[in-house]
Write a protein that holds these residues in place. Structure first.
Motif, PDB file in Angstrom:
ATOM      1  N   GLY B  46       0.828  -1.208   0.000  1.00 44.84           N
ATOM      2  CA  GLY B  46       0.000   0.000   0.000  1.00 44.84           C
ATOM      3  C   GLY B  46       0.856   1.249   0.000  1.00 44.84           C
ATOM      4  N   ALA B  47       1.894   1.250   0.830  1.00 38.83           N
ATOM      5  CA  ALA B  47       2.768   2.416   0.911  1.00 38.83           C
ATOM      6  C   ALA B  47       3.474   2.656  -0.419  1.00 38.83           C
ATOM      7  N   PHE B  48       3.956   1.587  -1.046  1.00 37.86           N
ATOM      8  CA  PHE B  48       4.639   1.767  -2.331  1.00 37.86           C
ATOM      9  C   PHE B  48       3.659   2.119  -3.444  1.00 37.86           C
ATOM     10  N   ALA B  49       2.432   1.587  -3.354  1.00 37.56           N
ATOM     11  CA  ALA B  49       1.437   1.898  -4.375  1.00 37.56           C
ATOM     12  C   ALA B  49       1.153   3.395  -4.374  1.00 37.56           C
ATOM     13  N   VAL B  50       0.998   3.971  -3.183  1.00 34.36           N
ATOM     14  CA  VAL B  50       0.685   5.396  -3.133  1.00 34.36           C
ATOM     15  C   VAL B  50       1.935   6.220  -3.482  1.00 34.36           C
ATOM     16  N   LEU B  51       3.107   5.663  -3.179  1.00 31.50           N
ATOM     17  CA  LEU B  51       4.345   6.343  -3.590  1.00 31.50           C
ATOM     18  C   LEU B  51       4.395   6.462  -5.114  1.00 31.50           C
ATOM     19  N   VAL B  52       4.020   5.369  -5.782  1.00 32.05           N
ATOM     20  CA  VAL B  52       4.044   5.381  -7.251  1.00 32.05           C
ATOM     21  C   VAL B  52       2.967   6.317  -7.794  1.00 32.05           C
ATOM     22  N   THR B  53       1.731   6.186  -7.286  1.00 28.95           N
ATOM     23  CA  THR B  53       0.657   6.980  -7.883  1.00 28.95           C
ATOM     24  C   THR B  53       0.827   8.475  -7.585  1.00 28.95           C
ATOM     25  N   HIS B  54       1.275   8.798  -6.373  1.00 26.25           N
ATOM     26  CA  HIS B  54       1.367  10.224  -6.028  1.00 26.25           C
ATOM     27  C   HIS B  54       2.700  10.844  -6.423  1.00 26.25           C
ATOM     28  N   MET B  55       3.800  10.200  -6.056  1.00 27.84           N
ATOM     29  CA  MET B  55       5.113  10.811  -6.284  1.00 27.84           C
ATOM     30  C   MET B  55       5.634  10.553  -7.693  1.00 27.84           C
ATOM     31  N   ARG B  56       5.425   9.341  -8.213  1.00 27.70           N
ATOM     32  CA  ARG B  56       5.990   9.028  -9.527  1.00 27.70           C
ATOM     33  C   ARG B  56       5.063   9.474 -10.651  1.00 27.70           C
ATOM     34  N   LEU B  57       3.765   9.129 -10.521  1.00 25.01           N
ATOM     35  CA  LEU B  57       2.843   9.489 -11.591  1.00 25.01           C
ATOM     36  C   LEU B  57       2.278  10.891 -11.403  1.00 25.01           C
ATOM     37  N   GLY B  58       2.494  11.459 -10.217  1.00 20.05           N
ATOM     38  CA  GLY B  58       2.081  12.833  -9.978  1.00 20.05           C
ATOM     39  C   GLY B  58       0.588  13.037  -9.840  1.00 20.05           C
ATOM     40  N   LEU B  59      -0.174  11.992  -9.544  1.00 17.77           N
ATOM     41  CA  LEU B  59      -1.608  12.174  -9.349  1.00 17.77           C
ATOM     42  C   LEU B  59      -1.843  12.969  -8.063  1.00 17.77           C
ATOM     43  N   PRO B  60      -2.876  13.807  -8.034  1.00 13.78           N
ATOM     44  CA  PRO B  60      -3.180  14.506  -6.784  1.00 13.78           C
ATOM     45  C   PRO B  60      -3.614  13.495  -5.726  1.00 13.78           C
ATOM     46  N   MET B  61      -3.458  13.874  -4.466  1.00 10.75           N
ATOM     47  CA  MET B  61      -3.672  12.927  -3.379  1.00 10.75           C
ATOM     48  C   MET B  61      -5.059  12.290  -3.399  1.00 10.75           C
ATOM     49  N   TRP B  62      -6.113  13.103  -3.699  1.00  4.47           N
ATOM     50  CA  TRP B  62      -7.480  12.562  -3.661  1.00  4.47           C
ATOM     51  C   TRP B  62      -7.695  11.477  -4.706  1.00  4.47           C
ATOM     52  N   LEU B  63      -6.864  11.485  -5.751  1.00  2.00           N
ATOM     53  CA  LEU B  63      -6.987  10.454  -6.777  1.00  2.00           C
ATOM     54  C   LEU B  63      -5.951   9.350  -6.540  1.00  2.00           C
ATOM     55  N   ALA B  64      -4.786   9.767  -6.027  1.00  2.00           N
ATOM     56  CA  ALA B  64      -3.689   8.808  -5.845  1.00  2.00           C
ATOM     57  C   ALA B  64      -4.075   7.705  -4.864  1.00  2.00           C
ATOM     58  N   ILE B  65      -4.775   8.074  -3.794  1.00  4.49           N
ATOM     59  CA  ILE B  65      -5.103   7.073  -2.776  1.00  4.49           C
ATOM     60  C   ILE B  65      -6.106   6.032  -3.293  1.00  4.49           C
ATOM     61  N   PRO B  66      -7.230   6.469  -3.933  1.00  7.26           N
ATOM     62  CA  PRO B  66      -8.132   5.443  -4.486  1.00  7.26           C
ATOM     63  C   PRO B  66      -7.453   4.548  -5.518  1.00  7.26           C
ATOM     64  N   VAL B  67      -6.621   5.137  -6.375  1.00  9.92           N
ATOM     65  CA  VAL B  67      -5.942   4.310  -7.379  1.00  9.92           C
ATOM     66  C   VAL B  67      -5.018   3.309  -6.687  1.00  9.92           C
ATOM     67  N   ALA B  68      -4.300   3.803  -5.673  1.00  8.39           N
ATOM     68  CA  ALA B  68      -3.397   2.912  -4.935  1.00  8.39           C
ATOM     69  C   ALA B  68      -4.192   1.799  -4.251  1.00  8.39           C
ATOM     70  N   LEU B  69      -5.376   2.156  -3.757  1.00  7.72           N
ATOM     71  CA  LEU B  69      -6.214   1.131  -3.116  1.00  7.72           C
ATOM     72  C   LEU B  69      -6.631   0.062  -4.127  1.00  7.72           C
ATOM     73  N   LEU B  70      -6.965   0.511  -5.333  1.00  7.63           N
ATOM     74  CA  LEU B  70      -7.320  -0.450  -6.382  1.00  7.63           C
ATOM     75  C   LEU B  70      -6.149  -1.382  -6.678  1.00  7.63           C
ATOM     76  N   ILE B  71      -4.955  -0.794  -6.699  1.00  5.29           N
ATOM     77  CA  ILE B  71      -3.754  -1.624  -6.947  1.00  5.29           C
ATOM     78  C   ILE B  71      -3.628  -2.680  -5.845  1.00  5.29           C
ATOM     79  N   CYS B  72      -3.828  -2.255  -4.593  1.00  7.11           N
ATOM     80  CA  CYS B  72      -3.745  -3.198  -3.476  1.00  7.11           C
ATOM     81  C   CYS B  72      -4.769  -4.314  -3.636  1.00  7.11           C
ATOM     82  N   MET B  73      -5.989  -3.928  -4.012  1.00  4.43           N
ATOM     83  CA  MET B  73      -7.034  -4.935  -4.161  1.00  4.43           C
ATOM     84  C   MET B  73      -6.649  -5.929  -5.250  1.00  4.43           C
ATOM     85  N   LEU B  74      -6.124  -5.395  -6.341  1.00  2.00           N
ATOM     86  CA  LEU B  74      -5.738  -6.256  -7.456  1.00  2.00           C
ATOM     87  C   LEU B  74      -4.630  -7.216  -7.023  1.00  2.00           C
ATOM     88  N   ILE B  75      -3.627  -6.670  -6.327  1.00  5.81           N
ATOM     89  CA  ILE B  75      -2.528  -7.533  -5.876  1.00  5.81           C
ATOM     90  C   ILE B  75      -3.047  -8.563  -4.874  1.00  5.81           C
TER      91      ILE B  75
END
Lengths: 378, 291
Positions: B46-75
């Motif tokens: 989860g921590a790395f997923a949000v690192l990728v979505t927010h810091m690497r892909l530059g998504l704003p936080m309100w979008l980065a967290i849901p996307v990261a959550l989806l990644i976690c669910m998928l994994i």
């Protein structure tokens, strides 16, 4: 399957046999080249390799060149033991340089001690390494004793601190260092730390410890940790509104400290043996910086590069000494040569080896500036 | 006194994160009858997923967290179909070892991709501490608490009020009977796994602004979460949340009042005592399945 393994083994043996020419000086080097500390391990090997290349380019000792055997220790004592065993009994090295973690050095130096092979450790700082009566070990890193002494004296003499708090991580590095700090405070200044706080290296939160420090109202805080934990402590210290100056030892020096700690670590002072600024460094250090940058595409060397380079240089001093004295490379003479190094200007300072095998020199104090750069404090 | 209250606040803040992870252990234990030792590593994912979505892909936080959550669910789903479902009828030890193996795999995979050094992560909420009297309050800590409790509330409602939740509970109680009642057992087991992974991942996202993003995050968080689950009782969702808070409080208060050198020793000594005298945990129901 068994047959295949045997075949591979035969090939491997044949291969090592082919590589070694008759007139080479076989030196072993081991470091963590995989796992969490792989970056430090690479720093070690790069520094050693530079000293070896320089020696070989200058013609070696009467045409005899150094052949370096490199092994990975994975920062694990068991693997480090295997590495040293292999270097000594398979590669037949006559001297060893390595490794990073004090725990790995303490366990694997038993093997070089038994085999009576001169062994220099460049980076491990644990005081006990050179205080166990092992005549075959030497080190270029400033021991915890030297570093802790330097930072305590800086706090008391230069900053006039009267109430010193100590916070440290568990494990060899933190506990050993903090005990040394405590002992030096007592012996030299007759002081007790006003707070003496320990936390687990894997701790996610150090609030409780920092609260205790806040309660003790210190005028200087010594942090005996690696950089990751150091940043965590510094952030919490500032967050809870403590404004005492922060300081610590070599484990804190890393670009990551500022990246992780941000403004909280600005002003943090720590001990170091090497300062990578050719314009401010001593001539021998400046020369090293230039040579290092030439070899490694302009990369700026860090203290681990410098101390590893120095370790190999001191090993070479031992080899030269033995060659001059005995006309061959004899373990006792090499070790004698290593320990008789006096005021030799090297990358990490002007080094004099003592009878325990520790490298004595002036310790630098450096501080973090705004933006994460370092300045030389003294 | 001020210090004591400050320690309480820190303890509850950390404890609610422990609790979130603990719920993951409990959900999976009840549905699958097995402890998932990779649950801690889902925190790290989860921590790395949000690192990728927010810091690497530059998504704003309100979008980065849901996307990261989806990644976690998928994994989480991938783990379930590769390491859990094929072993559903295997002996207990094999299944347990599979979960440990998945944990090691995830940790090292992340280490190979991102390196071993920690990464900085910016505060999700405001991280500037403010003063209440002589207390220091860090908003992120308060938010962690609030989110922890909101989630446990939402989860309880979901499990008790929705058909999906009810079928998950039915499956957890008796897989065969649930199947006979016409519940899609496979689906509700997958769903449990996905929700547990998301909760673990979310705990990881909440911890990284106060800590760092580092591959070993899962080991330390996983241990705390597992202990919290035992504290609260492995059969009780709400209990595990409270178990987490008890653990957080014990750590904080033990270190400030007794000695920081024994911070974990104190917490774990209490855990041993609890397990000796109350083998089902503080809030656990009496049942034959024990840890």
């Amino acid at each position: 399957m068994k047959r295949l393994a045997l075949l591979v083994l035969v090939f491997a043996l044949a291969f090592t046999g082919v590589v070694s020419a008759a007139d080479t000086i076989r030196i072993g080097c081991y470091a963590p080249l995989s796992g969490d500390s792989a970056m430090v391990g690479k720093s070690l090997v790069d520094g050693v390799q530079l000293a070896v290349d320089e020696f070989n380019a200058a013609g070696g000792i009467d045409g005899q060149l150094i052949e370096l055997f490199i092994e990975d220790d994975e920062q694990t004592p068991k693997v480090a033991n295997n590495a040293v065993n292999k270097l000594i009994y398979e590669d037949n090295v006559i001297g060893i340089v390595g490794t990073v973690a004090s725990g790995c050095v303490l366990s694997s130096m038993e093997i070089s001690w038994d085999a009576e092979v001169p062994h220099i450790t460049p980076i491990a700082s644990g005081t006990s390494i050179t205080h166990m009566g092992n005549p075959w070990i030497a080190r270029t890193q400033a021991s915890d004793e030297l570093q802790a002494g330097a930072i305590v004296r800086y706090a008391v003499n230069d900053l006039g601190a009267k109430r010193i708090a100590v916070i440290f991580q568990d494990g060899d590095y933190g506990t050993g260092g903090a005990e040394t700090v405590k002992a030096i405070l007592k012996d030299e200044f007759d002081m007790e730390p006003v707070a003496y706080e320990q936390f687990e290296s894997s701790a996610l939160d150090v609030s409780a410890q920092v609260l205790n420090i806040k309660n003790a109202d210190p005028d200087a805080i010594i942090i005996y940790t690696m950089y990751q934990q150091g940043a965590l402590v510094a952030k919490k210290v500032r967050e809870l509104g403590i404004d005492a100056p922060l300081m610590g030892c070599g484990g804190l020096t890393n670009a990551k400290l500022y990246e992780l700690g941000g403004d909280a670590v600005v002003g943090l002072a720590n001990t170091q043996t090497f300062f990578a600024d050719a314009s401010k460094a001593a001539p021998s250090a400046a020369e090293f910086i230039t040579k290092f940058q030439e070899k490694y595409d302009g990369r700026i060397p860090d203290s681990n590069n410098a101390m590893s380079y120095d370790a190999m240089r001191i090993m070479i001093e031992g080899l030269k000494y033995s060659w001059e004295k005995e006309g061959s490379f004899v373990n006792t003479a090499i070790m004698e040569g290593i320990k008789s190094v006096k005021e030799l200007p090297l990358a990490s300072g002007t080094i004099t080896m003592d009878e325990n095998g520790d490298a004595n020199r002036d310790i630098l104090i450096i501080g973090i500036t705004d933006g994460g750069g370092y300045e030389l404090i003294k | 006194m001020v210090n004591f209250i400050q320690a309480l606040i820190q303890g509850v803040a950390m404890g609610s994160l422990y609790g979130l992870i603990a719920i993951g252990y409990v959900l999976i234990y009840n549905a699958w009858g097995i402890l998932n030792f990779a649950q801690g590593d889902m925190v790290m994912v989860g921590a790395f997923a949000v690192l990728v979505t927010h810091m690497r892909l530059g998504l704003p936080m309100w979008l980065a967290i849901p996307v990261a959550l989806l990644i976690c669910m998928l994994i989480g789903f991938l783990i379930e179909i590769t390491a859990f479902r094929p072993l559903i009828d295997a002996i207990q030890q094999r299944r347990l070892i599979a979960t440990i193996g998945i944990g090691i795999f995830l940790r090292n995979l992340v280490r190979v991709v991102f390196g071993a050094d920690p990464y900085y992560f910016p505060p999700i909420f405001d991280n500037t501490p403010y003063k209440v009297g002589s207390l220091t309050i860090v908003p992120q800590n308060i938010w962690n608490m609030v989110i922890g409790f909101l989630l446990i509330g939402a989860l309880t409602l979901f499990l008790k009020r929705t058909t999906m939740g009810k079928s998950m509970r039915a499956t957890a109680q008796d897989r065969e009977a649930a199947r006979l009642m016409g519940i899609n057992v496979k689906r509700s087991m997958s769903l449990t796994f996905i929700i547990a992974s998301a909760l673990g991942g979310l705990a990881g996202m909440l911890i990284c602004p106060v800590f760092y993003v580092v591959p070993t995050l899962g080991t330390s968080m996983g241990n705390k979460g597992f202990s919290s689950a035992l504290f609260g009782g492995i059969s009780s969702d709400g209990g595990s949340m409270l178990g987490g808070i008890v653990l957080g409080l014990l750590e904080a208060i033990g270190a400030t009042t007794i000695s920081s050198a024994f911070q974990s020793s104190i917490a774990y000594a209490v855990l041993f005592l609890v397990l000796i005298f109350m083998p089902n945990g503080i809030f656990g129901k009496k049942e034959s399945r024990k840890v």
